[in-house]
Design a protein around this motif. Sequence first.
Motif: not given
Length: 367
Positions: A126-129, A192-196, A239-246, A271-275
């Motif tokens: 789910l954390n790649r979906n 492994l780590f199948f995002g669907g 950090h759980s979010g986009p690459n946002d400095a603020a 580095a992850l995607t679909g989080v």
Amino acid sequence: MPQSSILAAFSQSYAEARAKFIAAANTRGLTVESHVHPSARGIDGEALSVDAAILGSADGASLLCVISGTHGVEGFCGSGAQIALLEDAAVIAAVEKYGVAVMFYHALNPYGFSYCARTNEDNIDLNRNFRDFSRPLPVNAAYREVHDFMVPSTWPPTPENEARIGAYLATRSEAALQAAVTGGQCDRADGLFFGGTAPAWSNGVFRDVLRRHAASRRRFAWIDFHTGLGPYGHAEKIHSGPNDAAMIAREKSWWGIDVTSFYDGSSTSAALTGVNYEAPIAECPGVECAGIALEYGTLPLLETFQALRADQWLRNHPDADAKIRAAIKRQCRDAFYCDADDWKAMVYGQARAAVLQALQGMAERRA
């Protein structure tokens, strides 16, 4: 809060954890919103449900979401922390003092929690979906290179298979293998780590809950419980979010300068995607957001990988011998849940601190 109460908040099964969570919420007089899976059942035939309960103002300016079970079996950790938080008088007092509501989001992936797997009923991580499936899905070429030896055709793996992994580690590195495997992939449903290839049921439920309970707030933050990376019992604040400095600066002002990020290489995570942070970013436009994953260490990385390899082999071989099945499921649970008093105490101590820091941080920004 006495240690005996903290330890009692942890469970030995998903069904036990769900019953304890609902009881703790009911004791606080909270309404539990349940989303029962329309088709899947648990390992003992039990209903599988995502359950949510809000402590504090239903329509206040700020909402903190505490999430367990994104990765199924990791829910043993997060559920125990959630139940202990609901029973902690100091946490309840802080919610009232700071005027920040807390949503306890229990078992984002109830199937994996029940079956002691990281993935859901469709083998989806789910954390790649959480991605835009209307766009072409990314290709993880590095995973394609390692799939055949990371997901062996026999279990236990043959010496030749283990030698291929050893050769990869010798010529590349453990970090390279971690990046290749854990980054996520969408073209091997048996891997492994199948995002669907489409949003999972749990994805849709989470987005619906956010639209109804978070989108109208001024501020929304989340703490997502995970296990499997780092030293035993240590909670890395990732950090759980986009690459946002603020956004990252906001998180460090609440949780400390030791908040890490895979964007700058400071995290143990690749580095992850679909989080799952993609859900609040998309469903709560205009809301000030912040979030961390609390990643608790269990076993060394290669041992957790071995458990994941075994569980994937089992998923691909549903007719496996019952004795092998039981051993693999125990191996997977042990890789992501340390059923030990000292580990549970460390989990709750750091979870409690993170929640109290978030409540204070969000309150200081109230208008």
